[in-house]
Design an enzyme around this catalytic site. Structure first.
Site, PDB file in Angstrom:
ATOM      1  N   TYR A  55       0.849  -1.205   0.000  1.00 31.20           N
ATOM      2  CA  TYR A  55       0.000   0.000   0.000  1.00 31.20           C
ATOM      3  C   TYR A  55       0.871   1.236   0.000  1.00 31.20           C
ATOM      4  O   TYR A  55       1.847   1.315   0.739  1.00 31.20           O
ATOM      5  CB  TYR A  55      -0.926   0.018   1.226  1.00 31.20           C
ATOM      6  CG  TYR A  55      -2.363  -0.101   0.811  1.00 31.20           C
ATOM      7  CD1 TYR A  55      -2.964   0.940   0.113  1.00 31.20           C
ATOM      8  CD2 TYR A  55      -3.101  -1.243   1.057  1.00 31.20           C
ATOM      9  CE1 TYR A  55      -4.274   0.836  -0.336  1.00 31.20           C
ATOM     10  CE2 TYR A  55      -4.410  -1.362   0.630  1.00 31.20           C
ATOM     11  CZ  TYR A  55      -4.994  -0.326  -0.071  1.00 31.20           C
ATOM     12  OH  TYR A  55      -6.271  -0.431  -0.515  1.00 31.20           O
ATOM     13  N   GLU A  57      -0.409   4.900  -0.415  1.00 30.71           N
ATOM     14  CA  GLU A  57      -1.146   6.172  -0.589  1.00 30.71           C
ATOM     15  C   GLU A  57      -0.203   7.351  -0.445  1.00 30.71           C
ATOM     16  O   GLU A  57       0.637   7.386   0.460  1.00 30.71           O
ATOM     17  CB  GLU A  57      -2.286   6.264   0.420  1.00 30.71           C
ATOM     18  CG  GLU A  57      -3.446   5.378   0.025  1.00 30.71           C
ATOM     19  CD  GLU A  57      -4.628   5.482   0.964  1.00 30.71           C
ATOM     20  OE1 GLU A  57      -4.617   6.340   1.871  1.00 30.71           O
ATOM     21  OE2 GLU A  57      -5.576   4.704   0.774  1.00 30.71           O
ATOM     22  N   ASP A 201      -7.094  13.587 -24.680  1.00 27.21           N
ATOM     23  CA  ASP A 201      -7.152  12.186 -24.253  1.00 27.21           C
ATOM     24  C   ASP A 201      -6.565  11.345 -25.389  1.00 27.21           C
ATOM     25  O   ASP A 201      -7.220  11.136 -26.410  1.00 27.21           O
ATOM     26  CB  ASP A 201      -8.608  11.800 -23.967  1.00 27.21           C
ATOM     27  CG  ASP A 201      -8.749  10.341 -23.540  1.00 27.21           C
ATOM     28  OD1 ASP A 201      -7.788   9.562 -23.715  1.00 27.21           O
ATOM     29  OD2 ASP A 201      -9.833   9.981 -23.040  1.00 27.21           O
ATOM     30  N   THR A 227      -4.831   5.979 -21.331  1.00 23.22           N
ATOM     31  CA  THR A 227      -4.640   4.643 -20.781  1.00 23.22           C
ATOM     32  C   THR A 227      -3.221   4.223 -21.148  1.00 23.22           C
ATOM     33  O   THR A 227      -2.544   4.902 -21.929  1.00 23.22           O
ATOM     34  CB  THR A 227      -5.639   3.635 -21.390  1.00 23.22           C
ATOM     35  OG1 THR A 227      -5.615   3.772 -22.807  1.00 23.22           O
ATOM     36  CG2 THR A 227      -7.045   3.876 -20.877  1.00 23.22           C
ATOM     37  N   LYS A 230      -3.108   0.349 -24.576  1.00 26.83           N
ATOM     38  CA  LYS A 230      -3.588   0.213 -25.966  1.00 26.83           C
ATOM     39  C   LYS A 230      -2.366   0.193 -26.892  1.00 26.83           C
ATOM     40  O   LYS A 230      -1.579  -0.748 -26.815  1.00 26.83           O
ATOM     41  CB  LYS A 230      -4.565   1.341 -26.273  1.00 26.83           C
ATOM     42  CG  LYS A 230      -5.835   1.253 -25.406  1.00 26.83           C
ATOM     43  CD  LYS A 230      -6.881   2.274 -25.793  1.00 26.83           C
ATOM     44  CE  LYS A 230      -8.171   2.038 -25.049  1.00 26.83           C
ATOM     45  NZ  LYS A 230      -8.347   2.910 -23.869  1.00 26.83           N
ATOM     46  N   ARG A 236      -2.886  -2.516 -17.770  1.00 26.44           N
ATOM     47  CA  ARG A 236      -4.177  -1.823 -17.680  1.00 26.44           C
ATOM     48  C   ARG A 236      -4.020  -0.708 -16.661  1.00 26.44           C
ATOM     49  O   ARG A 236      -4.005  -0.947 -15.458  1.00 26.44           O
ATOM     50  CB  ARG A 236      -5.280  -2.774 -17.199  1.00 26.44           C
ATOM     51  CG  ARG A 236      -5.615  -3.901 -18.167  1.00 26.44           C
ATOM     52  CD  ARG A 236      -6.130  -3.412 -19.483  1.00 26.44           C
ATOM     53  NE  ARG A 236      -7.481  -2.938 -19.429  1.00 26.44           N
ATOM     54  CZ  ARG A 236      -8.520  -3.531 -20.005  1.00 26.44           C
ATOM     55  NH1 ARG A 236      -8.368  -4.639 -20.685  1.00 26.44           N
ATOM     56  NH2 ARG A 236      -9.721  -3.009 -19.924  1.00 26.44           N
TER      57      ARG A 236
HETATM   58  N1  DSN Z   1     -14.034   2.871 -25.236  1.00 25.87           N
HETATM   59  C1  DSN Z   1     -13.004   1.898 -25.088  1.00 25.87           C
HETATM   60  C2  DSN Z   1     -12.507   1.494 -26.415  1.00 25.87           C
HETATM   61  O1  DSN Z   1     -12.070   2.336 -27.190  1.00 25.87           O
HETATM   62  O2  DSN Z   1     -12.596   0.313 -26.720  1.00 25.87           O
HETATM   63  C3  DSN Z   1     -11.953   2.407 -24.261  1.00 25.87           C
HETATM   64  O3  DSN Z   1     -12.463   2.927 -23.082  1.00 25.87           O
END
Ligand code: DSN
Length: 416
Positions: A55, A57, A201, A227, A230, A236
């Site tokens: 942990y 924080e 984003d 994120t 991808k 993740r």
């Molecule tokens: N909306 C999802 C995608 O692009 O598959 C990601 O959050």
């Protein structure tokens, strides 16, 4: 009963078997969901490590728990590597994923009810960019811009007009289903004119930006969210990059504003992915993602499959199946039976419902991670068109599934 600390196969054969089957599936099919990838094996190792047990924080040097020597070092490594990779002043690597990263941005800059603006989901934006069913649309006064009906490109004139009328505190740019380059400079002009903070984003394209095959939002957007799993091929997770002047507000919004302890295995995974993204091999990978998408787009167009905007500049293709008279869901389900996995998706100005839309969405990051190239994309285009034109032909789908599996056997799937 096995001992509590026995290996997975002994403790829970059912879960072990499901994981084994999922690895086999990920090996035997062509994974075309553009938000998915094969995380690096090194990242998977870090995520499943003892870092899970700690942990932490707070932030490095200022935690609410003792025993942080290694965790602080891991987090500082991740931050330092991201700063240097993207050329930003500050990085926060604690958001649990993309949606919490975006929510932290709202918390940093807005109070409930404040005006905000983002690209509509129907035009290729994300739920968290102000959609009515999301907290971003429920708790804030959201307006949404879209794409032009004529060419399905972002309608900057309409976005600028909306921004002048609404004067949003933040403007989100960035997409989940848009196959073209994003003009961050144009968004920055709009944001500057109305005094909004521009938030890019880049969840879908962070690997392309890091690899130098998509223009960077740095220098245009004061805040960047993403994120990390991808095109970036990490764990993740989520990250927020920003100018120095926003560092404190962003950090406070993530912790203690929104989250508790960071997931330290994920932080290590981000550090590893950032290290790998700085290599020449990664640059070649990013270029190959885009090259493959262009070849696949051409192959589909040559078989009469309509593509939104007529093609692609990035990792993603949005097929409009109306001229083929096949609903997106029917096509996606038939493709799945043929070993080709994508998702059904709305197309701009879709008259069908989101759960039964007119299109399918494809992406090349995962296939490219297996080393597939132009020849494989051409074969895929032919298979896809055959399936789309014959969704009810079970024998054809089974035959293609066998051919897909055979092709996949020549391209090891990382981690499977
Ligand atoms: N909306 C999802 C995608 O692009 O598959 C990601 O959050």
């Amino acid at each position: 009963m096995p001992a509590l600390d026995a290996p997975l196969a002994e403790v829970d054969a059912t879960v072990a078997d499901l994981i084994r089957k999922e690895a086999q599936r990920q090996h035997d099919v062509l994974r075309l969901i553009p938000s998915e990838n094969y995380a690096y094996p090194a990242v998977m190792e870090a995520c499943g490590s003892v870092l899970n047990n700690k942990y932490s924080e707070g932030y490095a040097g200022k935690r609410y728990y003792e025993g942080q020597a290694n965790i602080d070092a891991v987090e500082e490594l991740a931050i330092g590597r991201l700063k240097s990779l993207f050329g930003v002043d500050h990085a926060n690597v604690q958001p649990y994923s993309g949606s919490p990263a975006n929510l932290a941005v709202y918390l940093a800059f807005c109070a409930a009810g404040d005006p905000v603006m983002g690209l509509s989901l129907a035009a290729g934006g994300h739920l968290t960019h102000g959609h009515g069913v999301s907290i971003s649309g429920k708790y804030f006064d959201s307006v949404q811009y879209g794409v032009r009906e004529s060419d399905h490109r972002i309608d900057f004139d309409a976005a600028a007009k909306l921004a002048r009328e609404k004067r949003p505190k933040i403007i989100f740019c960035g997409t989940t289903a848009y196959p073209r380059v994003i003009d961050f400079a144009r968004f920055a002009e709009i944001a500057a004119e109305v005094g909004a903070v521009l938030v890019a984003d880049i969840s879908h394209i962070s690997g392309l930006v890091a690899g130098g095959v998509h223009p960077s939002p740095v220098g245009h957007a004061e805040v960047i969210t993403s994120t990390t799993h991808k095109t970036f091929r990490g764990p993740r997770g989520g990250m927020i990059l920003c100018d120095a002047k926003h560092a404190k507000a962003i950090d406070r919004a993530v912790f203690p504003g929104l989250q508790g302890g960071p997931h330290n295995g994920t932080t290590a995974g981000i550090a590893i992915a950032a290290k790998l993204a700085a290599t020449s091999d990664f640059k070649a990978y990013a270029q190959a993602i885009v090259d493959n998408a262009k070849v696949l787009a051409e192959a589909l167009l040559s078989r009469g499959v309509d593509l939104v905007t007529g093609g692609t500049d990035n990792h993603l293709i949005l097929c409009d199946l109306r001229s083929k008279d096949v609903p997106g869901k029917v096509a996606a389900q038939a493709l799945d039976r043929a070993g080709i996995v994508c998702n059904y998706n709305s197309v701009p100005f879709d008259t069908r419902k989101p759960f039964d839309p007119s299109g399918i969405r494809l992406g090349t990051p995962a296939m490219t991670a297996r080393g597939m190239g132009a020849d494989e994309m051409k074969r895929l285009g032919t298979w896809m068109a055959d399936v789309i034109e014959n969704t009810g032909d079970d024998a054809l789908l089974a035959r293609i599934a066998g051919e897909v599996k055979e092709m996949c056997s020549h391209f090891p799937a990382p981690g499977c």
